[in-house]
Design a protein around this motif. Structure first.
Motif, PDB file in Angstrom:
ATOM      1  N   THR A  30     152.957 -14.088 -55.495  1.00  0.00           N
ATOM      2  CA  THR A  30     152.401 -14.581 -54.244  1.00  0.00           C
ATOM      3  C   THR A  30     152.527 -13.525 -53.158  1.00  0.00           C
ATOM      4  OG1 THR A  30     154.498 -15.641 -53.663  1.00  0.00           O
ATOM      5  CG2 THR A  30     152.852 -17.003 -54.788  1.00  0.00           C
ATOM      6  N   ILE A  31     151.481 -13.403 -52.377  1.00  0.00           N
ATOM      7  CA  ILE A  31     151.442 -12.489 -51.244  1.00  0.00           C
ATOM      8  C   ILE A  31     151.281 -13.324 -49.988  1.00  0.00           C
ATOM      9  CG2 ILE A  31     150.194 -10.595 -50.145  1.00  0.00           C
ATOM     10  CD1 ILE A  31     149.284  -9.778 -52.982  1.00  0.00           C
ATOM     11  N   ALA A  32     152.209 -13.199 -49.057  1.00  0.00           N
ATOM     12  CA  ALA A  32     152.218 -14.027 -47.852  1.00  0.00           C
ATOM     13  C   ALA A  32     151.146 -13.535 -46.875  1.00  0.00           C
ATOM     14  CB  ALA A  32     153.592 -14.005 -47.203  1.00  0.00           C
ATOM     15  N   VAL A  33     150.093 -14.307 -46.735  1.00  0.00           N
ATOM     16  CA  VAL A  33     148.995 -13.919 -45.854  1.00  0.00           C
ATOM     17  C   VAL A  33     149.465 -13.838 -44.403  1.00  0.00           C
ATOM     18  CG1 VAL A  33     146.727 -14.608 -44.977  1.00  0.00           C
ATOM     19  CG2 VAL A  33     147.256 -14.863 -47.406  1.00  0.00           C
ATOM     20  N   MET A  34     150.383 -14.715 -44.011  1.00  0.00           N
ATOM     21  CA  MET A  34     150.818 -14.746 -42.620  1.00  0.00           C
ATOM     22  C   MET A  34     151.675 -13.537 -42.254  1.00  0.00           C
ATOM     23  SD  MET A  34     149.090 -17.316 -41.979  1.00  0.00           S
ATOM     24  CE  MET A  34     149.423 -17.664 -40.264  1.00  0.00           C
ATOM     25  N   GLY A  42     142.766 -10.766 -40.117  1.00  0.00           N
ATOM     26  CA  GLY A  42     142.944  -9.321 -40.079  1.00  0.00           C
ATOM     27  C   GLY A  42     142.003  -8.624 -41.053  1.00  0.00           C
ATOM     28  N   ASP A  43     141.744  -7.374 -40.787  1.00  0.00           N
ATOM     29  CA  ASP A  43     140.811  -6.610 -41.616  1.00  0.00           C
ATOM     30  C   ASP A  43     141.242  -6.565 -43.081  1.00  0.00           C
ATOM     31  OD1 ASP A  43     139.268  -6.112 -39.390  1.00  0.00           O
ATOM     32  OD2 ASP A  43     140.051  -4.087 -39.063  1.00  0.00           O
ATOM     33  N   GLU A  44     142.566  -6.461 -43.302  1.00  0.00           N
ATOM     34  CA  GLU A  44     143.063  -6.350 -44.678  1.00  0.00           C
ATOM     35  C   GLU A  44     142.721  -7.594 -45.486  1.00  0.00           C
ATOM     36  OE1 GLU A  44     147.238  -5.519 -47.139  1.00  0.00           O
ATOM     37  OE2 GLU A  44     147.277  -5.798 -44.953  1.00  0.00           O
ATOM     38  N   ASN A  49     138.907 -11.756 -48.625  1.00  0.00           N
ATOM     39  CA  ASN A  49     138.228 -13.048 -48.455  1.00  0.00           C
ATOM     40  C   ASN A  49     137.502 -13.024 -47.114  1.00  0.00           C
ATOM     41  OD1 ASN A  49     137.529 -15.753 -47.926  1.00  0.00           O
ATOM     42  ND2 ASN A  49     139.156 -16.488 -49.285  1.00  0.00           N
ATOM     43  N   PRO A  50     136.215 -12.714 -47.104  1.00  0.00           N
ATOM     44  CA  PRO A  50     135.474 -12.561 -45.847  1.00  0.00           C
ATOM     45  C   PRO A  50     135.465 -13.800 -44.962  1.00  0.00           C
ATOM     46  CG  PRO A  50     134.240 -11.603 -47.668  1.00  0.00           C
ATOM     47  CD  PRO A  50     135.395 -12.351 -48.274  1.00  0.00           C
ATOM     48  N   LEU A  51     135.729 -14.988 -45.531  1.00  0.00           N
ATOM     49  CA  LEU A  51     135.781 -16.208 -44.727  1.00  0.00           C
ATOM     50  C   LEU A  51     137.155 -16.427 -44.095  1.00  0.00           C
ATOM     51  CD1 LEU A  51     133.734 -18.662 -46.982  1.00  0.00           C
ATOM     52  CD2 LEU A  51     132.973 -17.480 -44.917  1.00  0.00           C
ATOM     53  N   GLY A  52     138.133 -15.630 -44.497  1.00  0.00           N
ATOM     54  CA  GLY A  52     139.477 -15.786 -43.946  1.00  0.00           C
ATOM     55  C   GLY A  52     140.178 -17.043 -44.402  1.00  0.00           C
ATOM     56  N   GLN A  53     139.734 -17.615 -45.514  1.00  0.00           N
ATOM     57  CA  GLN A  53     140.320 -18.854 -46.015  1.00  0.00           C
ATOM     58  C   GLN A  53     141.367 -18.559 -47.083  1.00  0.00           C
ATOM     59  OE1 GLN A  53     136.814 -20.937 -47.358  1.00  0.00           O
ATOM     60  NE2 GLN A  53     136.265 -21.597 -45.293  1.00  0.00           N
ATOM     61  N   VAL A  54     142.272 -19.493 -47.264  1.00  0.00           N
ATOM     62  CA  VAL A  54     143.262 -19.388 -48.336  1.00  0.00           C
ATOM     63  C   VAL A  54     143.110 -20.596 -49.254  1.00  0.00           C
ATOM     64  CG1 VAL A  54     144.931 -18.021 -47.038  1.00  0.00           C
ATOM     65  CG2 VAL A  54     145.030 -20.505 -46.861  1.00  0.00           C
ATOM     66  N   VAL A  64     138.842 -14.738 -57.060  1.00  0.00           N
ATOM     67  CA  VAL A  64     138.374 -16.123 -56.950  1.00  0.00           C
ATOM     68  C   VAL A  64     138.898 -16.673 -55.638  1.00  0.00           C
ATOM     69  CG1 VAL A  64     138.164 -18.349 -58.108  1.00  0.00           C
ATOM     70  CG2 VAL A  64     138.601 -16.287 -59.470  1.00  0.00           C
ATOM     71  N   ARG A  65     138.017 -17.321 -54.833  1.00  0.00           N
ATOM     72  CA  ARG A  65     138.354 -17.608 -53.444  1.00  0.00           C
ATOM     73  C   ARG A  65     138.393 -19.095 -53.079  1.00  0.00           C
ATOM     74  NH1 ARG A  65     134.717 -13.143 -53.250  1.00  0.00           N
ATOM     75  NH2 ARG A  65     135.756 -11.233 -52.511  1.00  0.00           N
ATOM     76  N   ASP A  66     138.403 -19.973 -54.001  1.00  0.00           N
ATOM     77  CA  ASP A  66     138.460 -21.410 -53.703  1.00  0.00           C
ATOM     78  C   ASP A  66     139.503 -22.044 -54.607  1.00  0.00           C
ATOM     79  OD1 ASP A  66     137.046 -24.064 -52.691  1.00  0.00           O
ATOM     80  OD2 ASP A  66     137.247 -24.221 -54.871  1.00  0.00           O
ATOM     81  N   SER A  67     140.323 -22.950 -54.051  1.00  0.00           N
ATOM     82  CA  SER A  67     141.450 -23.479 -54.831  1.00  0.00           C
ATOM     83  C   SER A  67     140.996 -24.235 -56.077  1.00  0.00           C
ATOM     84  CB  SER A  67     142.338 -24.374 -53.956  1.00  0.00           C
ATOM     85  OG  SER A  67     141.637 -25.520 -53.507  1.00  0.00           O
ATOM     86  N   ILE A  68     139.933 -25.027 -55.981  1.00  0.00           N
ATOM     87  CA  ILE A  68     139.443 -25.754 -57.150  1.00  0.00           C
ATOM     88  C   ILE A  68     138.886 -24.780 -58.178  1.00  0.00           C
ATOM     89  CG2 ILE A  68     137.808 -27.473 -57.975  1.00  0.00           C
ATOM     90  CD1 ILE A  68     140.046 -28.718 -56.402  1.00  0.00           C
ATOM     91  N   ALA A  69     138.145 -23.790 -57.698  1.00  0.00           N
ATOM     92  CA  ALA A  69     137.633 -22.765 -58.614  1.00  0.00           C
ATOM     93  C   ALA A  69     138.779 -22.004 -59.272  1.00  0.00           C
ATOM     94  CB  ALA A  69     136.715 -21.805 -57.860  1.00  0.00           C
ATOM     95  N   ILE A  70     139.831 -21.742 -58.505  1.00  0.00           N
ATOM     96  CA  ILE A  70     140.960 -20.976 -59.046  1.00  0.00           C
ATOM     97  C   ILE A  70     141.669 -21.741 -60.158  1.00  0.00           C
ATOM     98  CG2 ILE A  70     143.256 -20.050 -58.524  1.00  0.00           C
ATOM     99  CD1 ILE A  70     142.150 -19.360 -55.705  1.00  0.00           C
ATOM    100  N   ILE A  71     141.944 -23.031 -59.951  1.00  0.00           N
ATOM    101  CA  ILE A  71     142.675 -23.753 -61.000  1.00  0.00           C
ATOM    102  C   ILE A  71     141.831 -23.897 -62.263  1.00  0.00           C
ATOM    103  CG2 ILE A  71     144.186 -24.925 -59.346  1.00  0.00           C
ATOM    104  CD1 ILE A  71     142.624 -27.503 -59.821  1.00  0.00           C
ATOM    105  N   GLN A  72     140.524 -23.986 -62.102  1.00  0.00           N
ATOM    106  CA  GLN A  72     139.657 -24.008 -63.288  1.00  0.00           C
ATOM    107  C   GLN A  72     139.658 -22.648 -63.976  1.00  0.00           C
ATOM    108  OE1 GLN A  72     135.898 -26.557 -62.938  1.00  0.00           O
ATOM    109  NE2 GLN A  72     136.352 -26.059 -60.804  1.00  0.00           N
ATOM    110  N   TYR A  73     139.628 -21.585 -63.191  1.00  0.00           N
ATOM    111  CA  TYR A  73     139.681 -20.237 -63.769  1.00  0.00           C
ATOM    112  C   TYR A  73     140.983 -20.034 -64.549  1.00  0.00           C
ATOM    113  CZ  TYR A  73     140.439 -15.200 -64.013  1.00  0.00           C
ATOM    114  OH  TYR A  73     140.716 -13.935 -64.469  1.00  0.00           O
ATOM    115  N   LEU A  74     142.104 -20.434 -63.968  1.00  0.00           N
ATOM    116  CA  LEU A  74     143.385 -20.270 -64.650  1.00  0.00           C
ATOM    117  C   LEU A  74     143.421 -21.050 -65.956  1.00  0.00           C
ATOM    118  CD1 LEU A  74     145.877 -20.460 -61.640  1.00  0.00           C
ATOM    119  CD2 LEU A  74     145.233 -18.406 -62.939  1.00  0.00           C
TER     120      LEU A  74
END
Length: 200
Positions: A30-34, A42-44, A49-54, A64-74
């Protein structure tokens, strides 16, 4: 290269991914976004994630940038034989129905109530409270005489819906009148390798 999850610990969306990974026995860093410069805006992070969402998951060349998409990917990539997604087309469709509820009514109801009460975000609390009550009644009735949301075992439907219901009290929502929901929460918490969401 380890799987990286750009994470905010108290985010239910992020917890959904951590819970899925833990239940499936998948190691993630895990990488702490905050703690990143500029945090979510922030630019980094916006480069990831261009939408700035987590959350955002980075697995080698895959992002993969959406939580539902991520759990399906995993599940599909690392744990397809574990049974977290049913093979039966009817049960699979039912899991996807719960994904839609998690992304819709769960987001606008319990999630929004928590954002308003715990994180002091501007919003219509009364509308979130009404949505939450309607959602809790739907789930309570659905769980009558059943342990899990879909089928006879825990699935990604339970993973997707757990987080924001588990912390409903942080949005000043009362789960006392819903014994079936409380029994379901306990069943999820009793799963091997369960990892809970941090509480306030």
């Amino acid at each position: 290269m380890p799987i990286q999850l750009y994470d905010v610990p108290k985010s239910g969306h992020c917890h959904r991914v951590r819970l899925a990974a833990s239940l499936m026995g998948i190691e993630i860093d895990t990488i702490a976004v905050m703690e990143m410069e500029g945090q979510r805006q922030g630019d980094e992070y916006l480069a990831i994630n261009p939408l700035g969402q987590v959350p955002t998951l980075v697995d080698g060349d895959v992002t993969v940038r959406d939580s539902i998409a991520i759990i399906q990917y995993l599940e599909q990539t690392y744990a397809p034989e574990q049974g977290w997604m049913p093979s039966d087309p009817v049960l699979k469709a039912q899991v996807h129905e719960w994904f839609a509820i998690a992304a819709g009514e769960m987001f606008r109801g319990p999630n929004m109530a928590r954002l308003i009460k715990l994180f002091k975000m501007a919003g219509d609390y009364e509308a979130a409270e009404v949505r939450s009550a309607k959602l809790f009644r739907l789930i309570e009735d659905h769980l009558d005489n059943r342990t899990w949301l879909v089928g006879e075992r825990a699935t990604l439907a339970d993973v997707a819906c757990y987080s924001y219901i588990a912390v409903a009290n942080e949005g000043e929502l009362d789960l006392g009148p819903f014994p079936n929901i409380n029994a379901w929460l306990s069943a999820v918490q009793a799963l091997d390798s369960f990892a809970d969401i941090p509480r306030s």
